[in-house]
Design a protein around this motif. Structure first.
Motif, PDB file in Angstrom:
ATOM      1  N   ASP A 191     -28.653  -9.539 -18.291  1.00  0.00           N
ATOM      2  CA  ASP A 191     -29.038  -8.124 -18.428  1.00  0.00           C
ATOM      3  C   ASP A 191     -28.338  -7.504 -19.644  1.00  0.00           C
ATOM      4  OD1 ASP A 191     -29.792  -5.541 -18.182  1.00  0.00           O
ATOM      5  OD2 ASP A 191     -28.709  -5.154 -16.308  1.00  0.00           O
ATOM      6  N   LEU A 192     -29.010  -7.619 -20.837  1.00  0.00           N
ATOM      7  CA  LEU A 192     -28.406  -7.132 -22.081  1.00  0.00           C
ATOM      8  C   LEU A 192     -28.250  -5.607 -22.074  1.00  0.00           C
ATOM      9  CD1 LEU A 192     -27.361  -7.771 -24.929  1.00  0.00           C
ATOM     10  CD2 LEU A 192     -29.706  -7.556 -25.767  1.00  0.00           C
ATOM     11  N   ARG A 193     -29.313  -4.898 -21.583  1.00  0.00           N
ATOM     12  CA  ARG A 193     -29.262  -3.429 -21.586  1.00  0.00           C
ATOM     13  C   ARG A 193     -28.138  -2.918 -20.699  1.00  0.00           C
ATOM     14  NH1 ARG A 193     -35.122  -0.868 -20.868  1.00  0.00           N
ATOM     15  NH2 ARG A 193     -33.886   1.032 -20.882  1.00  0.00           N
ATOM     16  N   GLY A 194     -28.006  -3.558 -19.549  1.00  0.00           N
ATOM     17  CA  GLY A 194     -26.930  -3.162 -18.624  1.00  0.00           C
ATOM     18  C   GLY A 194     -25.569  -3.396 -19.240  1.00  0.00           C
ATOM     19  N   LEU A 195     -25.458  -4.512 -19.960  1.00  0.00           N
ATOM     20  CA  LEU A 195     -24.181  -4.858 -20.598  1.00  0.00           C
ATOM     21  C   LEU A 195     -23.831  -3.830 -21.678  1.00  0.00           C
ATOM     22  CD1 LEU A 195     -22.002  -7.110 -20.687  1.00  0.00           C
ATOM     23  CD2 LEU A 195     -23.282  -8.086 -22.586  1.00  0.00           C
ATOM     24  N   LEU A 196     -24.862  -3.460 -22.492  1.00  0.00           N
ATOM     25  CA  LEU A 196     -24.638  -2.470 -23.557  1.00  0.00           C
ATOM     26  C   LEU A 196     -24.269  -1.110 -22.962  1.00  0.00           C
ATOM     27  CD1 LEU A 196     -27.496  -3.307 -26.089  1.00  0.00           C
ATOM     28  CD2 LEU A 196     -25.026  -3.511 -26.467  1.00  0.00           C
TER      29      LEU A 196
END
Ligand SMILES: [Zn+2]
Length: 252
Positions: free
Chosen positions: A5-10
């Protein structure tokens, strides 16, 4: 298998950075002392509410937000091309000391404090004027002088001032095209002659019809800000408000 989950990480990264920035600012405020009373500073890391309120401000409310409405000041700048004048205090302690530290002792940490008091007085004046400027410019220094000194105090002030509002700071619009030697001891007439033709605009179209806020540190004879105002007006600027830390009244 769990999806990455890239968006969650960002999102978590940004939230963490915001929390760190906020915590660092709060810690800075807790650790910082007012440079006048050495008590804890609250409104700005370098000054407390009490000492800010007790600076020897020009009474901007009494003159409707414009010092030119004060007859004594109006007389000092009779042949002027600027429309309004806002200044924080006369050239006296503690401002004179702070400006000295800032300009001659290379204490650039004072830029933040001076930018803060500048916007504080500007805000008070604007409550009376109800007429906000469109763009901010500062009194430029010649490139040679900038190289020698390493900074331009009016530019640092305008940068610090601009952090407190949305008016666009145009630091490349005005240039000083003539190199001047030190101006100490010159009379008003000598100053007016020596600054004539010293400035040039890089983009005339960008400034036509605009309301300009011109920032400088200290006005002495007023010759520099008047020459810049003359240039601005001849290029169809609507009005010029001059904003300075101090007016050195006894030298005018
Ligand atoms: Zn204090």
């Amino acid at each position: 298998m769990e999806r990455f989950d890239l968006r969650g990480l960002l999102y978590r990264k940004n939230r963490l950075l915001n929390n760190i920035t906020s915590s660092v600012y709060q810690l800075r405020m807790q650790l910082s002392q007012c440079i006048i009373c050495h008590g804890s500073s609250d409104v700005h890391p370098q000054i407390c509410t009490y000492c800010l309120a007790n600076l020897p401000f020009f009474s901007i409310e009494k003159v409707g937000g414009d010092l030119l409405n004060w007859p004594a000041m109006n007389n000092l700048f009779k042949k002027r091309h600027f429309d309004r004048l806002i200044s924080v205090t006369p050239y006296a302690w503690p401002m004179s000391h702070w400006i000295n530290q800032f300009k001659y002792q290379r204490r650039h940490d004072y830029a933040s404090l001076l930018g803060f008091v500048l916007q504080y007085q500007w805000h008070r004046a604007n409550e009376e004027l109800y007429d906000c400027s469109d763009i901010v410019i500062s009194v430029p220094t010649h490139q040679r002088k900038w190289q020698l000194r390493g900074f331009n105090q009016a530019h640092l002030l305008a940068e610090a001032f601009s952090k407190y509002h949305q008016i666009s700071y145009q630091d490349n619009l005005l240039r000083r095209v003539k190199y001047e030697q030190a101006q100490v001891g010159q009379s008003g007439t000598q100053r007016r002659k020596s600054v004539a033709g010293n400035f040039a605009l890089s983009d005339r179209d960008q400034i036509a019809g605009k309301k300009v806020l011109l920032i400088d540190d200290v006005i002495t004879t007023g010759a520099t800000i008047n020459e810049i105002s003359r240039l601005l007006k001849s290029n169809y600027v609507k009005n010029v408000t001059v904003l300075t830390l101090c007016v050195s009244i006894d030298k005018c």
